[in-house]
Scaffold this motif. Structure first.
Motif, PDB file in Angstrom:
ATOM      1  N   LEU A  51       0.424  -1.363   0.062  1.00 19.92           N
ATOM      2  CA  LEU A  51      -0.242  -0.907   0.326  1.00 19.92           C
ATOM      3  C   LEU A  51       0.751   1.574  -0.256  1.00 19.92           C
ATOM      4  O   LEU A  51       1.623   1.346   0.511  1.00 19.92           O
ATOM      5  N   LEU A  52       0.405   1.986  -0.524  1.00 21.40           N
ATOM      6  CA  LEU A  52       1.269   3.629  -0.616  1.00 21.40           C
ATOM      7  C   LEU A  52       0.483   4.852  -0.888  1.00 21.40           C
ATOM      8  O   LEU A  52       0.024   5.045  -1.706  1.00 21.40           O
ATOM      9  N   ILE A  53       1.107   5.481  -0.131  1.00 18.17           N
ATOM     10  CA  ILE A  53       0.071   6.571  -0.495  1.00 18.17           C
ATOM     11  C   ILE A  53       1.114   7.760  -0.595  1.00 18.17           C
ATOM     12  O   ILE A  53       2.073   7.225   0.029  1.00 18.17           O
ATOM     13  N   LEU A  54       0.867   8.838  -1.097  1.00 18.45           N
ATOM     14  CA  LEU A  54       1.595   9.903  -2.165  1.00 18.45           C
ATOM     15  C   LEU A  54       1.035  10.982  -1.780  1.00 18.45           C
ATOM     16  O   LEU A  54       0.419  11.703  -1.877  1.00 18.45           O
ATOM     17  N   VAL A  55       1.718  12.243  -1.678  1.00 21.13           N
ATOM     18  CA  VAL A  55       0.868  13.528  -0.681  1.00 21.13           C
ATOM     19  C   VAL A  55       2.575  14.497  -1.447  1.00 21.13           C
ATOM     20  O   VAL A  55       3.355  14.137  -1.100  1.00 21.13           O
ATOM     21  N   SER A  56       1.554  15.569  -2.650  1.00 19.03           N
ATOM     22  CA  SER A  56       3.087  16.512  -3.068  1.00 19.03           C
ATOM     23  C   SER A  56       2.079  17.694  -3.061  1.00 19.03           C
ATOM     24  O   SER A  56       0.542  17.918  -3.863  1.00 19.03           O
ATOM     25  N   SER A  57       2.995  18.281  -3.036  1.00 17.60           N
ATOM     26  CA  SER A  57       2.773  20.113  -3.691  1.00 17.60           C
ATOM     27  C   SER A  57       2.729  19.994  -4.720  1.00 17.60           C
ATOM     28  O   SER A  57       3.587  19.426  -5.719  1.00 17.60           O
ATOM     29  N   THR A  58       2.342  21.323  -5.214  1.00 18.47           N
ATOM     30  CA  THR A  58       2.349  21.765  -6.854  1.00 18.47           C
ATOM     31  C   THR A  58       3.646  23.225  -6.588  1.00 18.47           C
ATOM     32  O   THR A  58       3.092  23.352  -6.247  1.00 18.47           O
ATOM     33  N   THR A  59       4.932  22.833  -7.476  1.00 20.66           N
ATOM     34  CA  THR A  59       5.268  24.185  -7.541  1.00 20.66           C
ATOM     35  C   THR A  59       5.245  24.227  -9.111  1.00 20.66           C
ATOM     36  O   THR A  59       4.873  23.524 -10.449  1.00 20.66           O
TER      37      THR A  59
END
Length: 154
Positions: A51-59
């Motif tokens: 199981l993988l959760i990715l959290v990312s902001s955007t630039t």
């Protein structure tokens, strides 16, 4: 006990704080959690059974934050086939920009291309609507947990 890998890409720390909040919540729900720091990502390839959760902001113009770019490009170039991986992406962005949550969309598209299966659709958290993205992420996690507990579609 199910294991969850959690990774984030951040510029000013919001995505990291969301990921840390989720790691604590997942542990409280009984999951084994590994929160990958950006300097550790070069050694990380998601498990084909995990199981993988990715959290990312955007630039910029829908770009990934620098701290996650090299990992993204390594995974993209090595292209591991991951049909047993179940993943989710949380994108942080600002809807006043044309490439709203572009980094989250790129991560979502990459893992779909690798054969991985989404647990839930991409969650887009808009900085124009919320000052506390971790609260939206915690609400989302309730739905994520229910989906995982009631069986994942293979």
């Amino acid at each position: 006990m199910k294991h969850v890998d959690l990774a984030f890409g951040t510029v000013y720390g919001s995505a990291q704080f969301v990921a840390e909040t989720l790691a604590d919540e997942l542990a409280d729900l009984g999951y084994s959690v590994r929160l990958w720091q950006s300097h550790e990502l070069n050694d990380f390839t998601p498990s084909n059974e995990g199981l993988l959760i990715l959290v990312s902001s955007t630039t910029g113009s829908g770009d990934l934050p620098e701290d996650i770019q090299s990992w993204y490009y390594r995974i993209q170039s090595t292209a591991p086939y991951l049909p047993g991986l179940h993943y989710s992406v949380i994108g942080l962005g600002d809807s006043s920009y044309s490439e709203f949550c572009g980094a989250g969309e790129k991560l979502d598209a990459l893992f779909t291309e690798l054969g991985a299966k989404r647990v839930l659709p991409l969650l887009r958290i808009d900085a124009m609507e919320t000052m506390e993205p971790e609260l939206e992420a915690k609400t989302w996690l309730t739905q994520w947990h229910q989906q995982v507990q009631h069986g994942l579609n293979d």
